[in-house]
Design an enzyme around this catalytic site. Structure first.
Site, PDB file in Angstrom:
ATOM      1  N   LYS A   1       6.044   2.431  -3.247  1.00 53.85           N
ATOM      2  CA  LYS A   1       4.968   1.918  -3.307  1.00 53.85           C
ATOM      3  C   LYS A   1       5.744   0.208  -3.580  1.00 53.85           C
ATOM      4  O   LYS A   1       6.568  -0.495  -3.707  1.00 53.85           O
ATOM      5  CB  LYS A   1       4.027   2.281  -4.149  1.00 53.85           C
TER       6      LYS A   1
HETATM    7  P1  NAD Z   1      -9.263  -1.799   0.557  1.00 52.24           P
HETATM    8  O1  NAD Z   1      -8.967  -3.096   0.120  1.00 52.24           O
HETATM    9  O2  NAD Z   1      -9.614  -1.570   2.152  1.00 52.24           O
HETATM   10  O3  NAD Z   1     -10.715  -1.424   0.716  1.00 52.24           O
HETATM   11  C1  NAD Z   1     -11.365  -1.547  -0.941  1.00 52.24           C
HETATM   12  C2  NAD Z   1     -12.367  -1.465  -1.723  1.00 52.24           C
HETATM   13  O4  NAD Z   1     -12.609  -1.796  -3.069  1.00 52.24           O
HETATM   14  C3  NAD Z   1     -13.421  -2.656  -1.921  1.00 52.24           C
HETATM   15  O5  NAD Z   1     -14.464  -2.453  -0.893  1.00 52.24           O
HETATM   16  C4  NAD Z   1     -13.462  -3.485  -2.402  1.00 52.24           C
HETATM   17  O6  NAD Z   1     -14.371  -4.905  -2.319  1.00 52.24           O
HETATM   18  C5  NAD Z   1     -12.930  -2.636  -3.258  1.00 52.24           C
HETATM   19  N1  NAD Z   1     -13.021  -3.200  -5.317  1.00 52.24           N
HETATM   20  C6  NAD Z   1     -11.660  -3.606  -5.239  1.00 52.24           C
HETATM   21  N2  NAD Z   1     -11.616  -4.031  -6.577  1.00 52.24           N
HETATM   22  C7  NAD Z   1     -12.772  -3.383  -6.796  1.00 52.24           C
HETATM   23  C8  NAD Z   1     -13.191  -3.859  -8.134  1.00 52.24           C
HETATM   24  N3  NAD Z   1     -12.462  -4.164  -9.512  1.00 52.24           N
HETATM   25  N4  NAD Z   1     -14.594  -2.787  -7.938  1.00 52.24           N
HETATM   26  C9  NAD Z   1     -15.221  -2.582  -7.508  1.00 52.24           C
HETATM   27  N5  NAD Z   1     -14.627  -2.475  -6.204  1.00 52.24           N
HETATM   28  C10 NAD Z   1     -13.691  -2.938  -5.695  1.00 52.24           C
HETATM   29  O7  NAD Z   1      -8.817  -0.669  -0.332  1.00 52.24           O
HETATM   30  P2  NAD Z   1      -8.703   1.066   0.826  1.00 52.24           P
HETATM   31  O8  NAD Z   1      -7.062   1.270   1.482  1.00 52.24           O
HETATM   32  O9  NAD Z   1     -10.285   1.291   1.074  1.00 52.24           O
HETATM   33  O10 NAD Z   1      -8.175   1.581  -0.993  1.00 52.24           O
HETATM   34  C11 NAD Z   1      -8.249   1.843  -2.062  1.00 52.24           C
HETATM   35  C12 NAD Z   1      -7.912   3.083  -2.572  1.00 52.24           C
HETATM   36  O11 NAD Z   1      -7.713   4.048  -2.148  1.00 52.24           O
HETATM   37  C13 NAD Z   1      -7.083   2.179  -3.665  1.00 52.24           C
HETATM   38  O12 NAD Z   1      -6.722   3.391  -4.469  1.00 52.24           O
HETATM   39  C14 NAD Z   1      -5.886   3.284  -2.188  1.00 52.24           C
HETATM   40  O13 NAD Z   1      -4.094   2.794  -3.124  1.00 52.24           O
HETATM   41  C15 NAD Z   1      -6.299   4.267  -2.138  1.00 52.24           C
HETATM   42  N6  NAD Z   1      -5.481   4.649  -1.206  1.00 52.24           N
HETATM   43  C16 NAD Z   1      -5.736   4.215  -0.233  1.00 52.24           C
HETATM   44  C17 NAD Z   1      -5.416   4.929   1.401  1.00 52.24           C
HETATM   45  C18 NAD Z   1      -5.345   3.969   2.891  1.00 52.24           C
HETATM   46  O14 NAD Z   1      -4.780   4.721   3.581  1.00 52.24           O
HETATM   47  N7  NAD Z   1      -5.733   2.746   3.013  1.00 52.24           N
HETATM   48  C19 NAD Z   1      -4.389   6.166   1.191  1.00 52.24           C
HETATM   49  C20 NAD Z   1      -4.105   6.483   0.347  1.00 52.24           C
HETATM   50  C21 NAD Z   1      -5.086   6.187  -0.762  1.00 52.24           C
END
Ligand code: NAD
Length: 421
Positions: A107
């Site tokens: 990561k």
């Molecule tokens: P992203 O940046 O696309 O979206 C994150 C969302 O969460 C946004 O809507 C943002 O405004 C919101 N957010 C951020 N901080 C916040 C807070 N303090 N309170 C409330 N909302 C908040 O990110 P993502 O890629 O969708 O990732 C989201 C989660 O999923 C993370 O934990 C990431 O590690 C996990 N994840 C993502 C992927 C991927 O393929 N993108 C894969 C596995 C896991």
């Protein structure tokens, strides 16, 4: 803060210890898995648009590479630090092992609020970070991908920078790239789609149907939350609440997801969204609102001992990494919620990242039906294995998933042995 101090690291460590105790994991294997293999801290100085120089701290952690090259996202978020990054790398090791990928866990991230930087500043930040960590990444070493605050454009800049340093194009250094530079069909929506598949598998076990009677609340309307909402809405579910960092919206009869997606594309944040019957609530209220399915898909540590007792959902699908603390899992389980653990629930992203990596290495690209079909089958097998394991050991799905991952890691680590012997 030391490597072991963040709540997420303590949680991942605790999950490892509990699962190791239940399954009788070789203590020497458990000992090795508590530590990351390698952790690099870098400073990332960039020139801002106003001419001043600002330096950000960046990290790349490789937790375990017994089964294959490291794999894991790059996060741009103010909360990023070494300990959180190490915990997320550890979770990636378990995730890849659980779903049977030939990959290890890694990561990376930068402590920055990407919303405060211009496109040019973000490009400079990404390129300097790629330069600073280029010596420990590569298609056979460690392959980054998008995470919170990063996207396909970030990956294209990263790939271009790495390729400039090598002198030839290396598409396999990252996944989650746009299609035109070697990305895979289906990658962008894969994590959310996988979340929706897992919710369907769980619903079947509970004798529930996903239809217009199903109310779904989604915390985080980003790369995971949006496609999960679209998929479940297409199945007829009512998406009653969504949120982003600016706040949350609620409508009992169901939000118009297409309109919400268009709004976020145009205006970025949900805070000023307005439509008939839509109420503005807080992110905290969303987590405990009346719903059948809750998808925490934003950041870690949002469901804790403090609010877990108020959660109403029958299914809690961990779209984010580590959204529920260990104490919260115990409370949710006691109250009868079915938890789909993060390393299973959000594994769709790394599974299709693996497909992207394989397609890139072969220079032979698959069609979307093939990709979604394989994604579905891998997740279904993994879900059934975790479910079986939870019955065999009489433990919750969270611990069962960890046991599944540890079994595979234990076999591989024993076979490879310890160097020097
Ligand atoms: P992203 O940046 O696309 O979206 C994150 C969302 O969460 C946004 O809507 C943002 O405004 C919101 N957010 C951020 N901080 C916040 C807070 N303090 N309170 C409330 N909302 C908040 O990110 P993502 O890629 O969708 O990732 C989201 C989660 O999923 C993370 O934990 C990431 O590690 C996990 N994840 C993502 C992927 C991927 O393929 N993108 C894969 C596995 C896991």
């Amino acid at each position: 803060m030391s490597l072991f101090d963040s709540p997420l690291f303590k949680d991942a460590f605790d999950q490892l210890e509990r699962a190791a105790g239940t399954m009788g994991l070789d203590p020497n294997i458990a000992e090795r898995l508590k530590y990351p293999k390698r952790a690099l801290t870098v400073s990332v100085p960039i020139r801002l648009d106003d001419g001043t120089v600002k330096t950000f701290m960046g990290y790349r952690v490789q937790h375990n590479m017994t089964i294959g090259p490291g794999k894991g996202g790059i996060r741009f978020h103010p909360k990023v630090d070494l300990s959180e990054t190490a915990a997320l790398a550890m979770l990636m090791t378990f995730k890849c092992a659980l779903v049977g990928l030939p990959l290890g866990g890694a990561k990376g991230g930068i402590s920055v609020d990407p919303n405060e930087l211009s496109r040019q500043e973000l490009q400079a930040l990404t390129r300097r970070y790629a330069t600073e960590i280029n010596m420990i990444v590569g298609p056979s070493i460690d392959i980054p991908a998008p995470d919170i605050g990063t996207d396909g454009q970030t990956m294209a800049w990263f790939m271009d920078t790495y390729s400039q340093l090598k002198g030839y194009t290396v598409p396999g250094v990252v996944t989650g790239k746009p299609i035109s530079v070697g990305g895979s069909l289906g990658r962008a929506e894969s994590t959310g789609k996988g979340v929706a598949y897992c919710i369907n598998f769980a619903a079947k076990k509970l004798g529930m149907e996903i239809n217009s009677k199903t109310a779904v609340a989604i915390h985080g309307f980003g790369k995971v939350g949006v496609p999960a909402a679209e998929d479940l809405a297409a199945q007829g579910a009512r998406i009653v609440a969504i949120s982003d960092v600016s706040g949350a919206i609620y409508k009992e009869s169901g939000l118009d997801i297409k309109e919400c997606v268009d709004w976020v594309k145009d205006r970025r944040f949900l805070k000023d969204y307005d439509a008939p019957g839509v109420e503005h609530i807080t992110n905290e209220q969303l987590l405990t609102c009346p719903c059948d399915v809750l998808i925490p898909a934003a950041i870690d540590g949002v469901i804790t001992e403090e609010n877990a007792g108020e959660v109403k959902a029958k299914i809690v699908a961990e779209g984010a990494n580590g959204p529920c603390s260990r104490g919260a899992i115990d409370i949710l389980t006691e109250n009868g919620s079915f938890i789909i653990p993060d390393i299973l629930c959000n594994a769709g992203g790394v599974i299709v990242s693996y497909f992207e990596w394989v397609q890139g290495l072969q220079n032979f690209f698959w069609d979307l039906d093939q990709i979604n079909g394989k994604l579905h089958d891998i997740l279904k097998d993994a879900f059934e294995n975790v479910y079986e394991c939870s019955k065999t050991y009489n433990v919750d799905m969270k611990r069962a998933a960890m046991i599944g991952a540890l079994r595979r890691l234990e076999r591989a680590m024993r076979l490879r042995g310890l160097f020097p012997a």
